[in-house]
Design a protein around this motif. Structure first.
Motif, PDB file in Angstrom:
ATOM      1  N   MET A  69      51.608  17.305  26.698  1.00  0.00           N
ATOM      2  CA  MET A  69      51.173  16.036  26.419  1.00  0.00           C
ATOM      3  C   MET A  69      51.815  14.997  27.803  1.00  0.00           C
ATOM      4  O   MET A  69      51.143  14.354  28.224  1.00  0.00           O
ATOM      5  CB  MET A  69      51.627  15.089  25.134  1.00  0.00           C
ATOM      6  CG  MET A  69      50.863  15.517  23.900  1.00  0.00           C
ATOM      7  SD  MET A  69      49.207  15.026  24.080  1.00  0.00           S
ATOM      8  CE  MET A  69      49.594  13.219  23.476  1.00  0.00           C
ATOM      9  N   ARG A  70      52.843  15.259  27.964  1.00  0.00           N
ATOM     10  CA  ARG A  70      53.556  14.912  29.051  1.00  0.00           C
ATOM     11  C   ARG A  70      52.776  15.392  30.600  1.00  0.00           C
ATOM     12  O   ARG A  70      52.653  14.440  31.454  1.00  0.00           O
ATOM     13  CB  ARG A  70      54.897  15.178  29.390  1.00  0.00           C
ATOM     14  CG  ARG A  70      55.861  14.540  28.102  1.00  0.00           C
ATOM     15  CD  ARG A  70      57.236  14.989  28.616  1.00  0.00           C
ATOM     16  NE  ARG A  70      58.189  14.078  27.618  1.00  0.00           N
ATOM     17  CZ  ARG A  70      58.854  14.686  26.670  1.00  0.00           C
ATOM     18  NH1 ARG A  70      58.764  16.011  26.398  1.00  0.00           N
ATOM     19  NH2 ARG A  70      59.491  14.040  25.740  1.00  0.00           N
ATOM     20  N   LEU A  71      52.561  16.649  30.607  1.00  0.00           N
ATOM     21  CA  LEU A  71      51.636  16.903  31.557  1.00  0.00           C
ATOM     22  C   LEU A  71      50.250  16.307  31.613  1.00  0.00           C
ATOM     23  O   LEU A  71      49.894  15.857  32.802  1.00  0.00           O
ATOM     24  CB  LEU A  71      51.349  18.801  31.302  1.00  0.00           C
ATOM     25  CG  LEU A  71      50.547  19.159  32.728  1.00  0.00           C
ATOM     26  CD1 LEU A  71      50.872  19.038  34.086  1.00  0.00           C
ATOM     27  CD2 LEU A  71      50.192  20.594  32.184  1.00  0.00           C
ATOM     28  N   ALA A  72      49.797  16.044  30.701  1.00  0.00           N
ATOM     29  CA  ALA A  72      48.448  15.390  30.512  1.00  0.00           C
ATOM     30  C   ALA A  72      48.357  14.019  30.995  1.00  0.00           C
ATOM     31  O   ALA A  72      47.564  13.547  31.613  1.00  0.00           O
ATOM     32  CB  ALA A  72      47.912  15.625  29.114  1.00  0.00           C
ATOM     33  N   ALA A  73      49.510  13.232  30.371  1.00  0.00           N
ATOM     34  CA  ALA A  73      49.835  12.062  30.930  1.00  0.00           C
ATOM     35  C   ALA A  73      49.732  11.941  32.549  1.00  0.00           C
ATOM     36  O   ALA A  73      49.354  10.876  33.274  1.00  0.00           O
ATOM     37  CB  ALA A  73      50.941  11.426  30.473  1.00  0.00           C
ATOM     38  N   ARG A  74      50.713  12.972  33.259  1.00  0.00           N
ATOM     39  CA  ARG A  74      50.666  12.838  34.656  1.00  0.00           C
ATOM     40  C   ARG A  74      49.263  13.282  35.040  1.00  0.00           C
ATOM     41  O   ARG A  74      48.994  12.637  36.082  1.00  0.00           O
ATOM     42  CB  ARG A  74      51.674  13.930  35.066  1.00  0.00           C
ATOM     43  CG  ARG A  74      53.309  13.559  34.904  1.00  0.00           C
ATOM     44  CD  ARG A  74      54.007  14.564  35.443  1.00  0.00           C
ATOM     45  NE  ARG A  74      54.042  15.809  34.961  1.00  0.00           N
ATOM     46  CZ  ARG A  74      54.618  16.490  34.011  1.00  0.00           C
ATOM     47  NH1 ARG A  74      55.566  15.959  33.134  1.00  0.00           N
ATOM     48  NH2 ARG A  74      54.706  17.918  33.837  1.00  0.00           N
ATOM     49  N   THR A  75      48.691  14.089  34.550  1.00  0.00           N
ATOM     50  CA  THR A  75      47.283  14.527  35.191  1.00  0.00           C
ATOM     51  C   THR A  75      46.457  13.280  35.293  1.00  0.00           C
ATOM     52  O   THR A  75      45.521  13.121  35.852  1.00  0.00           O
ATOM     53  CB  THR A  75      46.768  15.729  34.556  1.00  0.00           C
ATOM     54  OG1 THR A  75      47.761  16.694  34.707  1.00  0.00           O
ATOM     55  CG2 THR A  75      45.556  16.282  35.341  1.00  0.00           C
ATOM     56  N   GLY A  76      46.387  12.876  34.047  1.00  0.00           N
ATOM     57  CA  GLY A  76      45.669  11.373  33.975  1.00  0.00           C
ATOM     58  C   GLY A  76      45.729  10.303  34.715  1.00  0.00           C
ATOM     59  O   GLY A  76      44.746   9.612  35.118  1.00  0.00           O
ATOM     60  N   ARG A  77      46.845  10.343  35.406  1.00  0.00           N
ATOM     61  CA  ARG A  77      47.319   9.473  36.659  1.00  0.00           C
ATOM     62  C   ARG A  77      47.024   9.835  37.869  1.00  0.00           C
ATOM     63  O   ARG A  77      46.614   9.442  38.758  1.00  0.00           O
ATOM     64  CB  ARG A  77      48.755   9.048  36.552  1.00  0.00           C
ATOM     65  CG  ARG A  77      48.876   8.046  35.133  1.00  0.00           C
ATOM     66  CD  ARG A  77      50.398   7.530  35.369  1.00  0.00           C
ATOM     67  NE  ARG A  77      51.439   8.494  35.543  1.00  0.00           N
ATOM     68  CZ  ARG A  77      51.841   9.197  34.708  1.00  0.00           C
ATOM     69  NH1 ARG A  77      51.721   9.201  33.580  1.00  0.00           N
ATOM     70  NH2 ARG A  77      53.024  10.128  35.173  1.00  0.00           N
ATOM     71  N   ALA A  78      47.341  11.073  37.778  1.00  0.00           N
ATOM     72  CA  ALA A  78      46.984  12.058  39.458  1.00  0.00           C
ATOM     73  C   ALA A  78      46.472  13.304  38.866  1.00  0.00           C
ATOM     74  O   ALA A  78      46.948  14.277  38.766  1.00  0.00           O
ATOM     75  CB  ALA A  78      48.555  12.305  40.052  1.00  0.00           C
ATOM     76  N   PRO A  79      45.180  13.267  39.037  1.00  0.00           N
ATOM     77  CA  PRO A  79      44.204  14.392  38.686  1.00  0.00           C
ATOM     78  C   PRO A  79      44.640  15.684  39.225  1.00  0.00           C
ATOM     79  O   PRO A  79      45.052  15.580  40.662  1.00  0.00           O
ATOM     80  CB  PRO A  79      42.824  14.159  39.006  1.00  0.00           C
ATOM     81  CG  PRO A  79      42.973  12.614  38.824  1.00  0.00           C
ATOM     82  CD  PRO A  79      44.354  11.911  39.128  1.00  0.00           C
ATOM     83  N   SER A  80      44.490  16.804  38.711  1.00  0.00           N
ATOM     84  CA  SER A  80      44.829  17.948  39.412  1.00  0.00           C
ATOM     85  C   SER A  80      43.595  18.834  39.614  1.00  0.00           C
ATOM     86  O   SER A  80      42.765  18.984  38.764  1.00  0.00           O
ATOM     87  CB  SER A  80      45.722  18.943  38.321  1.00  0.00           C
ATOM     88  OG  SER A  80      46.122  19.891  38.793  1.00  0.00           O
ATOM     89  N   ALA A  81      43.683  19.610  40.782  1.00  0.00           N
ATOM     90  CA  ALA A  81      42.716  20.550  40.857  1.00  0.00           C
ATOM     91  C   ALA A  81      42.882  22.157  40.626  1.00  0.00           C
ATOM     92  O   ALA A  81      42.459  23.007  40.770  1.00  0.00           O
ATOM     93  CB  ALA A  81      42.248  20.423  42.586  1.00  0.00           C
TER      94      ALA A  81
END
Length: 272
Positions: free
Chosen positions: A229-241
Motif C-alpha cells: 500500500m505504501r508503494l501504491a501511494a508513492r506510485t500514485g504520486r510519482a507513476p512508475s514505468a
C-alpha cells in the motif's frame, strides 16, 4: 471542523476543498477553466461545474498535478459535449505549464442526484468537489458519514476494473503507457484500501500517504500488504514505468483488495 479526520463537528464528512485553498500559481488555470467552460457549454447545456483533486485541496505541485473537473449537464452527454470537453482539456493543458494535463468528466445533473448514485457520485460531488459554476448540487444531497454503506458504494466494484487493467498492462509497450496505467491502478488501490478501514477509523481523507498509513495501522498482521500500500501511494504520486511494479499492483494487490473489500463491505450496487 475536525481537521484530523476530515469531519464537521456533527460527525459528518466535511467538504475537503474550496476555491480559497487554490494556491496562487494555479489561480489563473482555474479562472481560465471557469471562463472557457461557461463560454463553450453555456447555460443551455451546463447545470453546474466543479473542481476536484489536489488543486482545490491546496496540495497541488506545479508542473506535476493535473486539473480535474466535473460538469453536470442538463441532458445526456452527447458526442458534441465530449468533443467540446476534449477541446477545453487540450487548450488548458497547452496554455498552462502549471498543470500536467486536464480531465473533464461529464454527467447529467439527474444522474448525480439519483438514488442509485447517492453514496457514490452524489457523495463525490457533495464532499470531494468544489463548486466552480452554477448552483451547487450539494444543497440537494444529504450529509454523509464514514459508514460501511459509503465504503461499499464508493469502492465495492474494484473487481470490475481488473480485466481491463490486465488487458492494458499486457498491451502496454511504452514507458508512458505503463506510467499512465500505474498511476490509475495505484490511486484506485490506495482508495480501496482506505475505504476498507474507513468506518473503523471514523473519518475521511483523500491523501494517499495518510490513506496507506491508516491501512497499515489497522492491518498490523499484514506487513507485506502494508508495504504494498505504501508503494501504491508513492506510485500514485510519482507513476512508475517498471513492469514489476505494475504487475504487483494489477496482479497481486488490486485483486486481494477487491476480494477483501467485498468480504467486509459487500459488492457495490450494479449500474445499468
Amino acid at each position: 471542523m475536525n481537521d484530523d479526520r476530515g469531519l464537521n463537528r456533527d460527525g459528518t464528512i466535511a467538504r475537503e476543498g474550496s476555491l480559497g485553498r487554490v494556491r496562487a500559481g494555479f489561480a489563473p488555470v482555474v479562472a481560465a477553466a471557469r471562463s472557457r467552460i461557461a463560454e463553450v457549454f453555456g447555460p443551455t447545456r451546463l447545470d453546474s461545474a466543479y473542481l476536484y483533486g489536489s488543486i482545490p485541496r491546496g496540495t497541488a505541485t506545479p508542473g506535476v498535478s493535473d486539473l480535474d473537473l466535473v460538469l453536470a449537464l442538463r441532458g445526456e452527454p452527447t458526442g458534441r459535449d465530449r468533443a467540446d470537453a476534449d477541446a477545453v482539456e487540450a487548450e488548458l493543458d497547452a496554455s498552462y505549464g502549471q498543470i500536467d494535463g486536464a480531465g473533464i468528466l461529464l454527467f447529467t445533473a439527474d444522474t448525480l442526484l439519483s438514488a442509485l448514485e447517492r453514496h457514490d457520485m452524489g457523495f463525490f460531488v457533495a464532499c470531494l468537489c468544489t463548486p466552480l459554476l452554477g448552483d451547487d448540487l450539494a444543497a440537494r444531497l444529504p450529509s454523509y458519514r464514514p459508514t460501511s454503506l459509503l465504503a461499499r458504494e464508493t469502492n465495492g466494484d474494484l473487481c470490475l476494473a481488473l480485466p481491463r487493467w490486465r488487458r492494458r498492462a499486457a498491451e502496454a509497450t511504452t514507458d508512458s503507457e505503463r506510467r499512465a496505467l500505474s498511476r490509475v491502478v495505484a490511486r484506485r488501490a490506495v482508495r480501496t484500501g482506505f475505504t476498507l478501514i474507513m468506518p473503523q477509523w471514523g473519518g475521511w481523507t483523500s491523501d494517499l500517504t495518510e490513506s496507506a498509513e491508516l491501512f497499515a495501522r489497522y492491518h498490523p498482521h499484514l506487513p507485506e500488504r502494508a508495504e504494498q500500500m505504501r508503494l501504491a501511494a508513492r506510485t500514485g504520486r510519482a507513476p512508475s514505468a517498471d513492469p514489476a511494479v505494475l504487475s504487483l499492483l494489477v496482479d497481486d494487490l488490486a485483486p486481494w483488495l477487491a476480494a477483501e473489500h467485498i468480504a467486509v463491505h459487500g459488492e457495490k450496487a450494479p449500474r445499468p
